[in-house]
Structures are given as C-alpha cells and as structure tokens.
Design a protein around this motif. Sequence first.
Motif, PDB file in Angstrom:
ATOM      1  N   GLU A  41       0.810   2.246  10.434  1.00  0.00           N
ATOM      2  CA  GLU A  41       0.180   3.469  11.020  1.00  0.00           C
ATOM      3  C   GLU A  41      -1.313   3.848  10.875  1.00  0.00           C
ATOM      4  O   GLU A  41      -1.802   4.036  11.700  1.00  0.00           O
ATOM      5  N   ILE A  42      -1.633   3.296   9.635  1.00  0.00           N
ATOM      6  CA  ILE A  42      -3.037   3.596   9.297  1.00  0.00           C
ATOM      7  C   ILE A  42      -3.797   2.667  10.288  1.00  0.00           C
ATOM      8  O   ILE A  42      -4.974   2.973  10.732  1.00  0.00           O
ATOM      9  N   PHE A  43      -3.270   1.233  10.053  1.00  0.00           N
ATOM     10  CA  PHE A  43      -4.074   0.386  10.937  1.00  0.00           C
ATOM     11  C   PHE A  43      -4.168   0.752  12.432  1.00  0.00           C
ATOM     12  O   PHE A  43      -5.310   0.642  12.984  1.00  0.00           O
ATOM     13  N   ILE A  44      -3.188   1.257  13.013  1.00  0.00           N
ATOM     14  CA  ILE A  44      -3.202   1.812  14.495  1.00  0.00           C
ATOM     15  C   ILE A  44      -4.049   2.908  14.641  1.00  0.00           C
ATOM     16  O   ILE A  44      -4.873   2.880  15.521  1.00  0.00           O
ATOM     17  N   PHE A 100       0.492  13.451   2.142  1.00  0.00           N
ATOM     18  CA  PHE A 100       0.823  14.378   2.853  1.00  0.00           C
ATOM     19  C   PHE A 100       0.882  14.018   4.433  1.00  0.00           C
ATOM     20  O   PHE A 100       1.487  14.814   5.112  1.00  0.00           O
ATOM     21  N   LEU A 101       0.796  12.693   4.811  1.00  0.00           N
ATOM     22  CA  LEU A 101       1.079  12.359   5.999  1.00  0.00           C
ATOM     23  C   LEU A 101       2.096  11.316   6.249  1.00  0.00           C
ATOM     24  O   LEU A 101       2.721  11.336   7.467  1.00  0.00           O
ATOM     25  N   ASN A 102       2.502  10.930   5.261  1.00  0.00           N
ATOM     26  CA  ASN A 102       3.729   9.961   5.209  1.00  0.00           C
ATOM     27  C   ASN A 102       3.544   8.665   6.197  1.00  0.00           C
ATOM     28  O   ASN A 102       4.360   8.690   6.872  1.00  0.00           O
ATOM     29  N   MET A 131       0.868  -1.319   0.111  1.00  0.00           N
ATOM     30  CA  MET A 131       0.029  -0.163  -0.021  1.00  0.00           C
ATOM     31  C   MET A 131       0.804   1.287   0.044  1.00  0.00           C
ATOM     32  O   MET A 131       1.854   1.492   0.870  1.00  0.00           O
ATOM     33  N   GLU A 132       0.533   2.352  -0.629  1.00  0.00           N
ATOM     34  CA  GLU A 132       1.387   3.476  -0.862  1.00  0.00           C
ATOM     35  C   GLU A 132       1.267   4.228   0.202  1.00  0.00           C
ATOM     36  O   GLU A 132      -0.049   4.182   0.985  1.00  0.00           O
ATOM     37  N   ASN A 133       2.336   4.858   0.528  1.00  0.00           N
ATOM     38  CA  ASN A 133       2.136   5.933   1.632  1.00  0.00           C
ATOM     39  C   ASN A 133       1.001   7.152   1.495  1.00  0.00           C
ATOM     40  O   ASN A 133       0.947   7.470   0.228  1.00  0.00           O
ATOM     41  N   LEU A 134       0.359   7.625   2.347  1.00  0.00           N
ATOM     42  CA  LEU A 134      -0.326   8.757   2.243  1.00  0.00           C
ATOM     43  C   LEU A 134       0.777   9.939   1.928  1.00  0.00           C
ATOM     44  O   LEU A 134       1.512  10.020   2.906  1.00  0.00           O
TER      45      LEU A 134
END
Length: 80
Positions: free
Chosen positions: A13-16, A6-8, A1-4
């Motif tokens: 991290e998204i799952f958390i 603007f938030l990197n 999955m690509e990093n977001l």
Amino acid sequence: MENLLFLNLGTTEIFILILVGVIPFILTVYCLFDITRSTFKEPLNKLLWVVIVIFVPLMGSILYLIIGRSQKKSFHSVQN
C-alpha cells in the motif's frame, strides 16, 4: 516492513501511494520549475505550459517533457 500503526498500511500500500501520489507531484513541481526558469521561442508558450501543467498535472507534465522542452530557446540563442 512493519505496518504503519495509525494507518495500518503494509509495504504494498505504501508503494502504491508513492507511485500514485508522490511521483506525479514531484514531476509536476519539476516541470513548473523548469518552465518558469526557461525562455521560450514564443513568449505565450510559457503561460500556456504553466496552465496545462497546473490544470492537468500528470498528463500536462508528460506532454511538456515530450513536446514543450523542444519549444524552448537554445542556450546559444539566449546569449546572442
């Protein structure tokens, strides 16, 4: 999955963020909705559970699901 961009943020991290932020929010909204639509054996219990769930969202929601739901009137007693 690509990093977001603007938030990197990566997948971990998204799952958390989802576990820590979104799921407790949905649980709190569900409990508040269930409390307001329900009739309790003691009318003051409705207000008490709303206050608990609002001021202690995650723990209050879990306590409501374990304890509070048993304090509601049954469907058959509401009709009578």
